[in-house]
Design a protein around this motif. Structure first.
Motif, mmCIF file in Angstrom:
data_model
loop_
_atom_site.group_PDB
_atom_site.id
_atom_site.type_symbol
_atom_site.label_atom_id
_atom_site.label_comp_id
_atom_site.label_asym_id
_atom_site.label_seq_id
_atom_site.Cartn_x
_atom_site.Cartn_y
_atom_site.Cartn_z
ATOM 1 N N ALA A 1 -90.705 10.018 -75.717
ATOM 2 C CA ALA A 1 -92.135 10.091 -75.427
ATOM 3 C C ALA A 1 -92.895 8.993 -76.170
ATOM 4 C CB ALA A 1 -92.677 11.464 -75.805
ATOM 5 N N LEU A 2 -92.465 8.673 -77.377
ATOM 6 C CA LEU A 2 -93.091 7.600 -78.144
ATOM 7 C C LEU A 2 -92.882 6.253 -77.459
ATOM 8 C CD1 LEU A 2 -94.537 6.868 -80.817
ATOM 9 C CD2 LEU A 2 -92.269 6.574 -81.825
ATOM 10 N N LEU A 3 -91.686 6.015 -76.974
ATOM 11 C CA LEU A 3 -91.391 4.763 -76.264
ATOM 12 C C LEU A 3 -92.037 4.738 -74.889
ATOM 13 C CD1 LEU A 3 -87.640 4.376 -77.213
ATOM 14 C CD2 LEU A 3 -89.573 3.065 -78.088
ATOM 15 N N GLY A 4 -92.042 5.902 -74.211
ATOM 16 C CA GLY A 4 -92.691 6.015 -72.907
ATOM 17 C C GLY A 4 -92.158 5.050 -71.872
ATOM 18 N N SER A 5 -90.860 4.837 -71.872
ATOM 19 C CA SER A 5 -90.323 3.828 -70.963
ATOM 20 C C SER A 5 -89.095 4.338 -70.225
ATOM 21 C CB SER A 5 -89.977 2.554 -71.737
ATOM 22 O OG SER A 5 -89.077 2.851 -72.783
ATOM 23 N N ALA A 6 -89.335 5.165 -69.225
ATOM 24 C CA ALA A 6 -88.236 5.657 -68.394
ATOM 25 C C ALA A 6 -87.785 4.608 -67.389
ATOM 26 C CB ALA A 6 -88.655 6.930 -67.663
ATOM 27 N N SER A 7 -88.605 3.554 -67.205
ATOM 28 C CA SER A 7 -88.226 2.523 -66.236
ATOM 29 C C SER A 7 -88.822 1.178 -66.617
ATOM 30 C CB SER A 7 -88.682 2.910 -64.830
ATOM 31 O OG SER A 7 -90.093 2.885 -64.750
ATOM 32 N N GLN A 8 -88.245 0.151 -66.019
ATOM 33 C CA GLN A 8 -88.767 -1.214 -66.126
ATOM 34 C C GLN A 8 -88.642 -1.855 -64.749
ATOM 35 O OE1 GLN A 8 -90.110 -2.761 -68.891
ATOM 36 N NE2 GLN A 8 -89.804 -0.904 -70.099
#
Length: 152
Positions: free
Chosen positions: A108-115
């Motif tokens: 959740a801190l990174l918030g990066s499920a995709s690029q």
């Protein structure tokens, strides 16, 4: 010109928390297979305790990132997510026998499920040192990364 679309599911088993799996070459192969000259490539993790990041593949960065995560979201802190006497949501079909509240907080801190990476003239537009990583934020597990290429 017609829009092309190609979807691939890559399955693998991770080794443990903090592992960076470089999926850049896999992504390039899917782009080449798709025949897309101009468009975009999406890399997506369908897991709530993993992330997809773009950064440099350099051992100092990887160690620094692990240290940062350990400092911000320690593995040994108490997490309400792991308190099965108080928790009442999302418990079906999983024994929750391994606490992993920290892994959810890290994602959740990174918030990066995709690029998403642009494709121009059939090539990914990544910077000189940029690589696409699937990052395991939990323990060793069976995982998958989804790649979708779209364009003309």
């Amino acid at each position: 010109m017609a829009v092309k679309l190609l979807f691939r599911n890559h399955s693998f088993t991770t080794e443990g928390c903090g592992q960076f799996l470089d999926v850049t070459d896999d992504l390039r192969e899917v782009v080449a297979e798709s025949g897309v000259r101009d468009g975009m490539a999406l890399v997506y993790s369908p897991h709530t305790t993993c992330a997809v990041l773009i950064n440099e593949r350099e051992s100092g960065f990887l160690r620094d990132f692990t240290s940062l995560m350990d400092h911000l979201v320690p593995l040994d802190a108490p997490y309400r997510h792991d308190d099965l006497e108080a928790r009442t949501e999302n418990l079906e079909d999983d024994p929750h026998d391994v606490p992993n509240g920290w892994a959810h907080c890290r994602q959740a801190l990174l918030g990066s499920a995709s690029q998403t990476v642009p494709i121009v003239n059939g090539e990914l537009l990544l910077g000189r040192w940029q690589r696409v990583f699937f990052v395991e934020l939990d323990r060793a597990r069976d995982r998958r990364v989804l790649i979708q290429v779209m364009g003309e």
